[in-house]
Design a protein around this motif. Structure first.
Motif, PDB file in Angstrom:
ATOM      1  N   UNK A   1      50.991  61.644  20.396  1.00 54.51           N
ATOM      2  CA  UNK A   1      49.882  62.272  19.682  1.00 54.51           C
ATOM      3  C   UNK A   1      50.387  62.943  18.407  1.00 54.51           C
ATOM      4  N   UNK A   2      49.623  62.752  17.325  1.00 56.15           N
ATOM      5  CA  UNK A   2      49.977  63.353  16.038  1.00 56.15           C
ATOM      6  C   UNK A   2      48.958  64.431  15.670  1.00 56.15           C
ATOM      7  N   UNK A   3      49.228  65.146  14.589  1.00 56.62           N
ATOM      8  CA  UNK A   3      48.317  66.176  14.100  1.00 56.62           C
ATOM      9  C   UNK A   3      46.944  65.578  13.808  1.00 56.62           C
TER      10      UNK A   3
ATOM     11  N   UNK B   1      50.690  49.713  14.326  1.00 62.38           N
ATOM     12  CA  UNK B   1      50.607  51.158  14.158  1.00 62.38           C
ATOM     13  C   UNK B   1      49.360  51.494  13.343  1.00 62.38           C
ATOM     14  N   UNK B   2      48.904  52.740  13.462  1.00 62.84           N
ATOM     15  CA  UNK B   2      47.648  53.091  12.801  1.00 62.84           C
ATOM     16  C   UNK B   2      47.576  54.594  12.584  1.00 62.84           C
ATOM     17  N   UNK B   3      47.188  54.980  11.377  1.00 61.43           N
ATOM     18  CA  UNK B   3      46.905  56.378  11.079  1.00 61.43           C
ATOM     19  C   UNK B   3      48.044  57.321  11.373  1.00 61.43           C
TER      20      UNK B   3
ATOM     21  N   UNK C   1      40.932  60.345  18.408  1.00 64.53           N
ATOM     22  CA  UNK C   1      39.877  60.972  17.600  1.00 64.53           C
ATOM     23  C   UNK C   1      40.090  62.482  17.527  1.00 64.53           C
ATOM     24  N   UNK C   2      39.376  63.106  16.592  1.00 65.59           N
ATOM     25  CA  UNK C   2      39.390  64.566  16.523  1.00 65.59           C
ATOM     26  C   UNK C   2      38.239  65.121  17.364  1.00 65.59           C
ATOM     27  N   UNK C   3      38.099  66.413  17.370  1.00 69.26           N
ATOM     28  CA  UNK C   3      37.089  67.051  18.216  1.00 69.26           C
ATOM     29  C   UNK C   3      35.653  66.692  17.816  1.00 69.26           C
ATOM     30  N   UNK C   4      35.475  66.221  16.575  1.00 69.20           N
ATOM     31  CA  UNK C   4      34.150  65.816  16.114  1.00 69.20           C
ATOM     32  C   UNK C   4      33.903  64.333  16.349  1.00 69.20           C
ATOM     33  N   UNK C   5      34.779  63.704  17.133  1.00 67.29           N
ATOM     34  CA  UNK C   5      34.657  62.283  17.478  1.00 67.29           C
ATOM     35  C   UNK C   5      34.934  61.357  16.295  1.00 67.29           C
TER      36      UNK C   5
ATOM     37  N   UNK D   1      43.136  57.419  14.549  1.00 63.17           N
ATOM     38  CA  UNK D   1      44.120  56.333  14.634  1.00 63.17           C
ATOM     39  C   UNK D   1      43.763  55.418  15.789  1.00 63.17           C
ATOM     40  N   UNK D   2      44.232  54.183  15.710  1.00 62.81           N
ATOM     41  CA  UNK D   2      44.008  53.231  16.801  1.00 62.81           C
ATOM     42  C   UNK D   2      45.200  52.280  16.927  1.00 62.81           C
ATOM     43  N   UNK D   3      46.370  52.803  17.258  1.00 60.95           N
ATOM     44  CA  UNK D   3      47.539  51.924  17.439  1.00 60.95           C
ATOM     45  C   UNK D   3      47.299  50.964  18.595  1.00 60.95           C
ATOM     46  N   UNK D   4      47.799  49.727  18.451  1.00 64.78           N
ATOM     47  CA  UNK D   4      47.396  48.691  19.406  1.00 64.78           C
ATOM     48  C   UNK D   4      48.493  47.669  19.622  1.00 64.78           C
TER      49      UNK D   4
END
Length: 612
Positions: free
Chosen positions: A409-411, A382-384, A356-360, A364-367
């Motif tokens: 971790x991605x941007x 893969x996700x996001x 998640x980002x700082x605002x929750x 992405x949710x790779x699983x």
């Protein structure tokens, strides 16, 4: 074959001796998990031979009509029985003869029960007092979820499991000549702790899933059909600080050698889960599909009754728990998540990174989806823009698997946590019965999973395993002008930095061999003398033998033709370490079966033969 005629002056056979040579200085500041290859914990047990078939002659019936089969049972099937009182008399009972216990030991007797026309269940165990068989009774109110009356020698418990079914249990210590029972009574009113009550004809209760186990608490139900069951599973051990870990294959018991790992932290704050799954908890019920989280429900890989049961609402096909507390991240950070899972009625689990980002906001949710019946990872998702770069499922015995996955971790990702969901589970007529078991969640910064680190309320760190030989303990066997070094090592993951080295305590003067892309590396006064390259990193056990002499270097890998370098000088070194030696980084991160040093530059043929 041409083998060395000279004996090694250093011969560390960790796999067979399972001891630490006194010349080795070993330090690890915290406990560490491993398998010792010999310790097993009692897991599921049911000493009752026919745990569900109350119509079988194994069960004696007194003042009870033939039990009526085909009743809806807690598992969503129709395997429960209805017990009905035949006449106005003392409570009807079903019981088993001939079960005896060990004097002074604790036993737990349990059964699933549901009110019929009668609302009380009596459970008794029988013992001998002054030569007369005496019964000790505890009564459960199946209409109000209460222990109505408990014998002073019993620890009683009642648990609602949905659809008006309850699991009722008593724990007691066996006294002289105890015959245990078990005895289950229909009751319309509460009797006394040493007698049953009078019950009208036609009074009835439903029963299913009787269990007797020799332990001090009730555990997950284990059905039987003709024979009692007692299972055992390998027990995960925890070595004390500064105690080396001689690890073993969890299933075969094969000695894997000395385990050496770098320092790692488990960022999960409650690795063994908590019952509070509210928004204030360490874990929270993200989709409100989890009916309850019950701790201490069955034997975990630690050998304790501390595994958690995750129970779902009716007819769910997804949903589960997510870590509430996250860790701050930066682009390029690599994380590995792992967890121990065991199938209940549900055998597929969706294990993922919640990025998640700082605002929750979800980014992405790779699983991965793990099948806990077949022991395979069915798929990775893969996700996001985030991918699962590595994943694994390891059988640790008795239906438990350790699942692990790695991602980068991605941007846009500022916080990351773990999620554990059911995946495509079966539907069940009982509102809250579908479940699986979980224990030992771990989130660590790194490209591979290391041994389990227990946490309770805060993240925790396992110190590195630091092992070295210095001073006279080193100079007594090392020859500065020539020699040969043999290793048999496996590594936990793709790490070109994992190595065994000899140095002067700096990176300027060192010799190391590794399972990485540089199997042999020699540096003198800051200048590279030898840097042999290999095309692959080997994570399985690899045998390597290096010949060391001025302008005469070679290394053979697993019986292959030696890689040769005919130019280079040896540095002056004064220590050996199972890492880069000059820093605390680049530990072997794996198991060392054998390490030997020969005070002679062996021939290339001898190096090759050593590694076949």
């Amino acid at each position: 074959m041409n083998y060395p005629q000279i004996k090694p002056t250093l011969n560390l056979d960790f796999s067979n001796t399972k001891t630490l040579d006194p010349r080795i200085n070993f330090r690890r500041g915290t406990p560490g998990a491993y398998y010792d290859g010999k310790t097993y914990a009692k897991a599921e047990e049911n000493l009752i031979s026919y745990s569900e078939d109350f119509s079988n002659a194994y069960w004696n019936k007194v003042r009870i009509d033939a039990p009526t089969p085909g009743q809806s049972s807690p598992d969503g099937q129709s395997t429960a029985y209805l017990l009905t009182q035949t006449n106005d008399d003392t409570s009807g009972v079903v019981y088993v003869n001939g079960l005896t216990g060990n004097i002074g030991e604790e036993y737990t007797l349990s059964v699933y029960a549901k009110a019929g026309t009668a609302s009380f269940l009596g459970i008794a165990e029988e013992f001998s007092r002054s030569g007369v068989n005496t019964k000790a009774f505890t009564y459960f109110d199946l209409s109000s979820d209460e222990v109505s009356l408990s014998h002073e020698n019993h620890v009683a418990d009642i648990q609602s499991i949905g659809d008006q079914w309850y699991r009722c249990s008593i724990t007691f210590t066996v006294v002289t000549a105890s015959v245990l029972g078990p005895l289950f009574y229909i009751s319309d009113v509460v009797g006394t702790t040493d007698a049953s009550s009078t019950v009208p004809s036609g009074s009835s209760i439903y029963v299913w899933g009787a269990q007797l186990e020799q332990r001090d608490s009730v555990t997950a139900y284990t059905p039987t059909n003709g024979n009692p069951i007692t299972k055992y599973q390998p027990q995960l051990m925890f070595a004390s600080p500064d105690q080396p870990r001689f690890d073993h294959d969890v299933l075969t018991g094969e000695s894997k050698g000395l385990l050496i790992e770098e320092e790692r932290a488990n960022l999960v704050q409650d690795s063994e889960f908590i019952e509070d799954i509210s928004s204030n908890g360490t874990w929270w019920n993200q989709t409100a599909t989890v009916s309850s989280v019950e701790k201490n429900q069955t034997i975990s890989p630690s050998g304790e009754v501390d595994a958690t049961k995750i129970i779902y609402n009716t007819n769910q096909t997804s949903g589960g728990l997510v870590m509430k507390y996250h860790t701050n991240t930066s682009v390029g950070d690599i994380f590995t998540g792992s967890v121990y899972l065991k199938a209940g009625t549900l055998d597929k689990v969706y294990f993922y990174f919640n990025a998640r980002d700082n605002d929750e906001n979800s980014v992405a949710s790779p699983a991965i989806i793990a099948n806990l019946s077949s022991g395979v990872i069915e798929s990775t998702q893969d996700s996001g823009g985030m991918t699962i770069s590595d994943s694994s499922i390891d059988d640790v015995g008795n239906g438990w698997y350790r699942i692990a996955m790695t991602s980068t971790v991605i941007t846009g990702v500022d916080i990351i946590s773990l999620g554990i969901y059911m995946s495509g589970g079966p539907t069940n007529s009982n509102a809250v019965y579908d479940h699986f078991f979980v224990w030992g969640a771990q989130l660590e910064a790194g490209s591979f999973a290391t041994s389990y680190i227990k946490t309770s309320g805060a993240s925790a760190t396992r110190s590195a395993d630091n092992a070295s030989i210095t001073g006279e303990n080193f100079s007594s066997w090392y020859r500065q002008d020539e020699g040969s070094l043999y290793s048999e090592v496996n590594t936990l993951a793709d790490s070109s930095a994992s190595r065994i080295s000899m140095s002067d305590g700096t990176s300027s003067n060192r010799i190391f061999i590794s399972n990485g892309i540089y199997p042999l590396y020699v540096n003198k006064n800051g200048n590279i003398q030898v840097r042999e390259e290999s095309s692959a990193i080997i994570n399985a056990y690899s045998k390597r033998a290096a010949g060391l002499k001025k302008d005469d270097f070679a290394i053979s890998i697993d019986g292959g033709e030696p890689l040769i370098d005919t130019a280079g000088e040896l540095p002056l070194v004064d220590r050996l370490a199972f890492s880069t030696s000059h820093t605390s980084d680049n530990h072997v991160n794996g198991h060392i079966k054998k390490l030997a040093y020969y005070p002679q530059r062996l021939t290339n043929e001898q190096l090759q033969n050593l590694t076949k």
